[in-house]
Design a protein around this motif. Structure first.
Motif, PDB file in Angstrom:
ATOM      1  N   GLU A 107       0.834  -1.208   0.000  1.00 55.28           N
ATOM      2  CA  GLU A 107       0.000   0.000   0.000  1.00 55.28           C
ATOM      3  C   GLU A 107       0.866   1.255   0.000  1.00 55.28           C
ATOM      4  N   GLN A 108       1.943   1.243   0.768  1.00 61.87           N
ATOM      5  CA  GLN A 108       2.862   2.389   0.788  1.00 61.87           C
ATOM      6  C   GLN A 108       3.549   2.564  -0.564  1.00 61.87           C
ATOM      7  N   ALA A 109       3.914   1.447  -1.187  1.00 62.74           N
ATOM      8  CA  ALA A 109       4.580   1.513  -2.483  1.00 62.74           C
ATOM      9  C   ALA A 109       3.681   2.146  -3.533  1.00 62.74           C
ATOM     10  N   MET A 110       2.393   1.818  -3.494  1.00 64.16           N
ATOM     11  CA  MET A 110       1.454   2.382  -4.461  1.00 64.16           C
ATOM     12  C   MET A 110       1.357   3.896  -4.312  1.00 64.16           C
ATOM     13  N   LEU A 111       1.368   4.382  -3.059  1.00 69.13           N
ATOM     14  CA  LEU A 111       1.287   5.823  -2.821  1.00 69.13           C
ATOM     15  C   LEU A 111       2.588   6.529  -3.177  1.00 69.13           C
ATOM     16  N   ALA A 112       3.714   5.837  -2.973  1.00 71.47           N
ATOM     17  CA  ALA A 112       5.013   6.463  -3.215  1.00 71.47           C
ATOM     18  C   ALA A 112       5.433   6.407  -4.677  1.00 71.47           C
ATOM     19  N   LEU A 113       4.860   5.484  -5.458  1.00 69.24           N
ATOM     20  CA  LEU A 113       5.306   5.293  -6.842  1.00 69.24           C
ATOM     21  C   LEU A 113       5.198   6.556  -7.698  1.00 69.24           C
ATOM     22  N   PRO A 114       4.083   7.295  -7.681  1.00 68.22           N
ATOM     23  CA  PRO A 114       4.023   8.518  -8.500  1.00 68.22           C
ATOM     24  C   PRO A 114       5.108   9.532  -8.130  1.00 68.22           C
ATOM     25  N   VAL A 115       5.427   9.616  -6.827  1.00 65.37           N
ATOM     26  CA  VAL A 115       6.481  10.544  -6.398  1.00 65.37           C
ATOM     27  C   VAL A 115       7.830  10.105  -6.967  1.00 65.37           C
ATOM     28  N   LEU A 116       8.096   8.801  -6.892  1.00 72.31           N
ATOM     29  CA  LEU A 116       9.344   8.285  -7.452  1.00 72.31           C
ATOM     30  C   LEU A 116       9.421   8.555  -8.951  1.00 72.31           C
ATOM     31  N   PRO A 253       0.085  13.635  -8.393  1.00 66.92           N
ATOM     32  CA  PRO A 253       0.523  12.874  -7.212  1.00 66.92           C
ATOM     33  C   PRO A 253       0.701  13.794  -6.014  1.00 66.92           C
ATOM     34  N   GLU A 254       0.500  13.236  -4.837  1.00 63.90           N
ATOM     35  CA  GLU A 254       0.687  14.009  -3.614  1.00 63.90           C
ATOM     36  C   GLU A 254       2.173  14.037  -3.252  1.00 63.90           C
ATOM     37  N   LEU A 255       2.775  15.207  -3.366  1.00 64.34           N
ATOM     38  CA  LEU A 255       4.208  15.345  -3.123  1.00 64.34           C
ATOM     39  C   LEU A 255       4.469  15.787  -1.692  1.00 64.34           C
ATOM     40  N   ARG A 256       5.280  15.005  -0.980  1.00 61.96           N
ATOM     41  CA  ARG A 256       5.694  15.362   0.372  1.00 61.96           C
ATOM     42  C   ARG A 256       7.217  15.351   0.423  1.00 61.96           C
ATOM     43  N   PHE A 257       7.776  16.379   1.048  1.00 65.72           N
ATOM     44  CA  PHE A 257       9.232  16.518   1.060  1.00 65.72           C
ATOM     45  C   PHE A 257       9.915  15.322   1.722  1.00 65.72           C
ATOM     46  N   GLY A 258       9.255  14.725   2.694  1.00 65.95           N
ATOM     47  CA  GLY A 258       9.832  13.548   3.329  1.00 65.95           C
ATOM     48  C   GLY A 258       9.986  12.400   2.346  1.00 65.95           C
ATOM     49  N   ASP A 259       8.976  12.205   1.487  1.00 61.90           N
ATOM     50  CA  ASP A 259       9.043  11.160   0.470  1.00 61.90           C
ATOM     51  C   ASP A 259      10.143  11.449  -0.539  1.00 61.90           C
ATOM     52  N   LEU A 260      10.283  12.732  -0.915  1.00 64.42           N
ATOM     53  CA  LEU A 260      11.286  13.099  -1.908  1.00 64.42           C
ATOM     54  C   LEU A 260      12.687  12.713  -1.450  1.00 64.42           C
ATOM     55  N   ALA A 261      12.974  12.977  -0.186  1.00 66.10           N
ATOM     56  CA  ALA A 261      14.310  12.680   0.336  1.00 66.10           C
ATOM     57  C   ALA A 261      14.562  11.176   0.397  1.00 66.10           C
ATOM     58  N   VAL A 262      13.549  10.416   0.818  1.00 69.64           N
ATOM     59  CA  VAL A 262      13.718   8.970   0.976  1.00 69.64           C
ATOM     60  C   VAL A 262      13.837   8.277  -0.376  1.00 69.64           C
ATOM     61  N   LEU A 263      13.062   8.752  -1.358  1.00 70.57           N
ATOM     62  CA  LEU A 263      12.991   8.079  -2.648  1.00 70.57           C
ATOM     63  C   LEU A 263      14.042   8.544  -3.647  1.00 70.57           C
ATOM     64  N   ALA A 310       3.554   9.017 -14.144  1.00 74.49           N
ATOM     65  CA  ALA A 310       3.320   9.540 -12.790  1.00 74.49           C
ATOM     66  C   ALA A 310       1.910  10.091 -12.655  1.00 74.49           C
ATOM     67  N   PHE A 311       1.418  10.717 -13.707  1.00 75.19           N
ATOM     68  CA  PHE A 311       0.078  11.316 -13.669  1.00 75.19           C
ATOM     69  C   PHE A 311      -1.008  10.343 -14.121  1.00 75.19           C
ATOM     70  N   GLY A 312      -0.601   9.198 -14.711  1.00 68.74           N
ATOM     71  CA  GLY A 312      -1.600   8.298 -15.275  1.00 68.74           C
ATOM     72  C   GLY A 312      -1.577   6.883 -14.736  1.00 68.74           C
ATOM     73  N   GLY A 313      -1.034   6.666 -13.530  1.00 65.87           N
ATOM     74  CA  GLY A 313      -1.107   5.351 -12.915  1.00 65.87           C
ATOM     75  C   GLY A 313      -0.189   4.309 -13.520  1.00 65.87           C
TER      76      GLY A 313
END
Length: 588
Positions: A107-116, A253-263, A310-313
């Motif tokens: 579930e986390q991977a699905m949310l993080a994938l567009p950010v990556l 996609p929902e961009l969060r700075f924490g995700d950006l740094a980790v990914l 990223a914008f189209g799943g």
């Protein structure tokens, strides 16, 4: 603003919309050829993209979404007319490894994938503008071969869990995944294993005797029908979920700075791998077709495709070897064939989406395993291990690292080893044309791309280091020679060539194939024992032929060139053929 953007493109050497030049001269005949090629590719792409999504641990529809989006988007910016951009084995397993290393649940991977994907797109676009793709010539093919081999092992061990019907924890490395598989093997479900075994019995005969048919899709269709029959007798296997086009959602996609740094680290590894894989495919097909490709332009096209996904799943993209080769062999004329492929995928999604629910998971997993096995290219591995110690070292470092470490770490280690070994060498061969002027004197001039009259025999003196970092430069220079209209034979004088490796062996092999496909031939003269060993170990001597290979004689250094000229005269049928000499460029 638009003027500034166009100025950035001009300064970088990139084209903002290269497809425009193609469409200006587009004809109905080209459209038919592209449509036929696009349809052939889509029959492979539809089941293959589902398999790649399964490798990445994602819902199968995301692979189809990715292929459709990237097939339509990438050609608008691409340089190669044959490379098909979309999900691939290498990038799918890298994506899986990245999320498992980070400890992300599905579930986390699905949310993080567009950010990556946004990060990958940024790395790709910025890299294209600063010309980073040119640095791929300093990364040996041994890195790619080592990575793909390790990735194949990880693919196989991860899909064995589904084949055996096991529900064991996932792991980010081959070694850890194998350990968990062995610990849980006592819980094997025979129903899943039976369906997987049935898949092998269906697929292998089709692959051998029905080569003209889409064997993967046909295998899934047959096994799906057989699984339905088995269900009436109480033999049930886990099925894929049906796919509806209504589940295809577009949005920011929902961009969060924490995700950006980790990914960021994983995204950089994915972008780097995609660049290496796509560049290798583009250069190989360009060598076979005589095209020229701009790798930075290709990088821009992958950046655009990543943004669209990223914008189209979608999921991560790269150049696909199997689909690109099929596109080439199907007679594609332009990059529009990729757009047709994307259109056919969308049509297939509307028509066949619900039928995906009848495909057993073990069946698709077994086909993925068979694809993984096919990635272990024994011929390429043998070339890397036998040609030079440097290639063997880089291959083993990357491969072993990929078995025990995360794949992004392995590819960084392999690249570092490749560049480190490069620093012990130096190579950038240059060629100068040496010919006679009107007064009969020998004169030197820069190699010309176009001349009205060309000699029939060219003697090319290759001097200095010739290895993976210089293979692209060497091939590019040699193409200038090969494409001269009156030329019949090229004599490569390798007496003073040093440090040949597997990459150069493959490059010369591509040159021989390209020259012969254009009615020319290649002869090698002055080959000392080291060159001969590289030619033999890599299989290049067999491609060239003993009759076109002349060894260096220490007692008479010119005898090999004399014999090579005699052989050239036999090929041309002319004893008075014109001769031009290409010598190494003088460096000051």
């Amino acid at each position: 603003m638009l003027g500034k953007v166009l100025n950035w493109f001009r300064q970088s050497g990139l084209h903002p919309f290269p497809l425009f030049n193609t469409l200006r001269n587009y004809t109905f005949r080209k459209a038919l050829a592209d449509m036929r090629a696009g349809m052939n590719v889509s029959l492979l792409d539809f089941p293959q993209s589902m398999a790649y999504a399964l490798i990445a641990g994602l819902p199968v529809q995301m692979g189809i979404f990715c292929s459709a989006l990237s097939s339509v988007t990438a050609p608008m910016f691409a340089s190669s007319r044959f490379v098909m951009i979309g999900p691939s084995n290498a990038t799918a397993v890298m994506l899986l490894s990245t999320f498992l290393t980070l400890g992300y649940a599905p579930e986390q991977a699905m949310l993080a994938l567009p950010v990556l994907l946004i990060l990958v797109a940024i790395f790709m676009v910025v890299g294209a503008f600063i010309g980073i793709a040119n640095l791929t010539q300093y990364v040996s093919r041994a890195v790619v071969v080592g990575y793909i081999t390790a990735a194949a092992f990880l693919i196989i061990v991860n899909q064995l869990k589904t084949v055996l019907g096991l529900h064991v924890p996932r792991a980010g490395t081959f070694a850890e995944s194998l350990k968990l598989l062995i610990l849980g093997i006592g819980e094997t479900q025979w129903e899943a294993l039976a369906v997987a075994s049935l898949t092998i019995l269906v697929y292998l005969p089709l692959k051998r005797w029905a080569k003209g048919l889409p064997t993967v899709a046909l295998s899934l269709l047959i096994v799906g029908g057989l699984a339905a029959v088995m269900g009436h007798y109480g033999i049930h296997a886990e099925m894929l979920s049906p796919v509806s086009v209504s589940s295809w959602q577009f949005g920011l996609p929902e961009l969060r700075f924490g995700d950006l740094a980790v990914l960021a680290n994983g995204a950089l590894a994915v972008a780097f791998l995609s660049l290496l894989e796509s560049s290798s495919i583009a250069k190989t097909l360009a060598a076979q077709s005589g095209d020229r490709v701009d790798l930075n332009q290709q990088m821009l096209s992958m950046g655009a495709a990543s943004a669209a996904c990223a914008f189209g799943g979608g999921m991560v993209v790269s150049g696909s070897l199997t689909r690109s080769v099929l596109n080439f062999k199907s007679g594609a004329q332009t990059a529009v064939s990729s757009i047709f492929n994307g259109i056919f995928l969308v049509i297939g999604l509307f028509a066949l989406g619900r039928l995906i629910g009848y495909i057993p998971k073990p069946a698709l997993a077994m086909l993925v395993i068979l694809v993984g096995i096919s990635l272990i290219n024994r011929a390429n591995i043998a070339v890397m291990l036998k040609t030079t110690r440097s290639d063997a070292t880089v291959f083993l470092v990357t491969f072993i690292g990929g078995l025990f470490l995360s794949l992004d770490t392995a590819i960084y280690i392999g690249t570092a080893a490749s560049i480190g070994l490069f620093l012990h060498k130096a190579a950038k061969p240059g060629l100068m044309e040496v010919s006679f002027d009107d007064s009969g004197k020998l004169v030197e001039q820069q190699l010309q791309q176009e001349r009205k009259e060309r000699p029939e025999i060219a003697i090319v003196h290759v001097e200095g280091d010739l290895f993976f970092a210089s293979s692209d430069v060497f091939l590019d220079q040699m193409r200038h020679v090969v494409t001269h209209p009156a030329l019949s034979v090229i004599i490569l004088r390798l007496r003073n060539a040093h440090n040949l490796d597997a990459s150069v062996a493959l490059t010369i092999k591509e040159l021989v194939v390209f020259a012969r496909s254009n009615g020319r031939d290649v002869i090698v003269s002055g080959a000392h024992p080291y060159v001969e060993r590289v030619f033999k170990n890599s299989g290049l001597l067999a491609t060239l032929g003993e009759s076109n290979f002349f060894r260096y004689h220490p007692e008479n250094p010119t005898i090999s060139t004399r014999d090579a000229l005699k052989r050239a005269q036999e090929i041309t049928g002319e004893k008075s053929a014109d001769i031009t000499i290409y010598a190494s460029e003088k460096k000051e």
